[in-house]
Design an enzyme around this catalytic site. Sequence first.
Site, PDB file in Angstrom:
ATOM      1  N   ARG A   1       0.839  -1.191   0.000  1.00 41.88           N
ATOM      2  CA  ARG A   1       0.000   0.000   0.000  1.00 41.88           C
ATOM      3  C   ARG A   1       0.882   1.253   0.000  1.00 41.88           C
ATOM      4  NH1 ARG A   1      -5.249  -1.600   1.803  1.00 41.88           N
ATOM      5  NH2 ARG A   1      -5.485  -3.697   0.953  1.00 41.88           N
TER       6      ARG A   1
ATOM      7  N   SER B   1     -11.629  -6.484   7.521  1.00 41.15           N
ATOM      8  CA  SER B   1     -12.637  -5.940   6.618  1.00 41.15           C
ATOM      9  C   SER B   1     -13.132  -7.076   5.730  1.00 41.15           C
ATOM     10  CB  SER B   1     -12.065  -4.823   5.749  1.00 41.15           C
ATOM     11  OG  SER B   1     -11.842  -3.665   6.516  1.00 41.15           O
TER      12      SER B   1
ATOM     13  N   ARG C   1      -1.367  -5.973  12.617  1.00 39.65           N
ATOM     14  CA  ARG C   1      -2.360  -5.328  13.493  1.00 39.65           C
ATOM     15  C   ARG C   1      -2.881  -6.298  14.543  1.00 39.65           C
ATOM     16  NH1 ARG C   1      -6.474  -1.045  10.567  1.00 39.65           N
ATOM     17  NH2 ARG C   1      -4.881   0.278   9.606  1.00 39.65           N
TER      18      ARG C   1
ATOM     19  N   GLU D   1      -9.764  -1.492  14.181  1.00 41.02           N
ATOM     20  CA  GLU D   1     -10.250  -2.269  13.043  1.00 41.02           C
ATOM     21  C   GLU D   1      -9.215  -3.309  12.662  1.00 41.02           C
ATOM     22  OE1 GLU D   1     -10.203  -2.001   8.335  1.00 41.02           O
ATOM     23  OE2 GLU D   1     -10.750  -0.121   9.303  1.00 41.02           O
TER      24      GLU D   1
END
Length: 334
Positions: A108, A259, A308, A256
């Site tokens: 990314r 997803s 994460r 978060e």
Amino acid sequence: MVRPDDPGFALGLLVLGHAPVALRHPKLAATHRISAAAVGGFRTALEAMSFVEIHTPKIVGAATESGANVFKLDYFGRPAYLAQSPQLYKQMMVGVFERVYEVGPVFRAEPSDTARHLASYTSLDAEMGFIEDHRDVIAACHATVGGMLANIHASAGPSLELLDVTMPELTEKPVVVHFADVLEMISKATGQDVTAEPDLAPAHERWIGEWALREHGSDFVFVEGYPTAHRAFYTHPDPARPGYSRAIDLIFRGLELVSGGQRMHRHADYVRTLTTRGETDLSAYSGYLDAMRYGMPPHGGFAFGLERFMARLLDVPNVRQVTLFPRDLHRLAP
């Protein structure tokens, strides 16, 4: 995030800059033993549910997801890009194996210099066909997380003890709340009207994470029904609630983590949605659209970043602390 004036900041830079030696420290090595156990649990849990492991290309010919945030490279004289995710490929492979998963790097090019972003991270992906709706995806994701935690406990006990890790609470059934209800609850609790927000801000994620632990005894909470306009083009809209989708996020200890959701599966829906979103040339999606043209079952899936997950599991403030050789805006070595 660790502040530059924090005494630990300089030490963190020293560790990252000398990782080949620093990682020999038992506590740093223990972090990555736990990470390995997490990935092992991911694979074991999904294979128990008849998922097949796949390996998709990491060099692609078109930037089809969030096109501005990609790394461009010269591929034998023509442009190519580092893959942002295996999303389109894993959907295509549902038409082959029905249930697939992948563990691999994604890239990314986001100019985000935060404690939760990396330029390259390890993505844990899964996709499954013949679902009723996104709730089947939630159930599979919940079971997968449970399998990961079980394998960590079984395989990395000494490392958990060395790092004094408090394992998270995961309820037998997933805790699920609708996006609109989250914003309504936050508005009532804080006195600030956030009901028109298109997404959850980090502060909202922390709030709903604390709510889930307080009200349900869970460190994990699924949020469903995000606004369709602010989700990826392949997201399935919710026919019962116009404007909302069958997208999900999993919040882990206020961050978060996952997803996912149900994807569209009809060719005509993709053509209409891409055109509506301003895509005038669909040639970049040709192989992907062919998979839908020749028939795909209702399907959906999820993905999350290993780093994460590890940062929240070990309760450390920065994902770089649980990454072997992190890549970010400033770091390209060692």
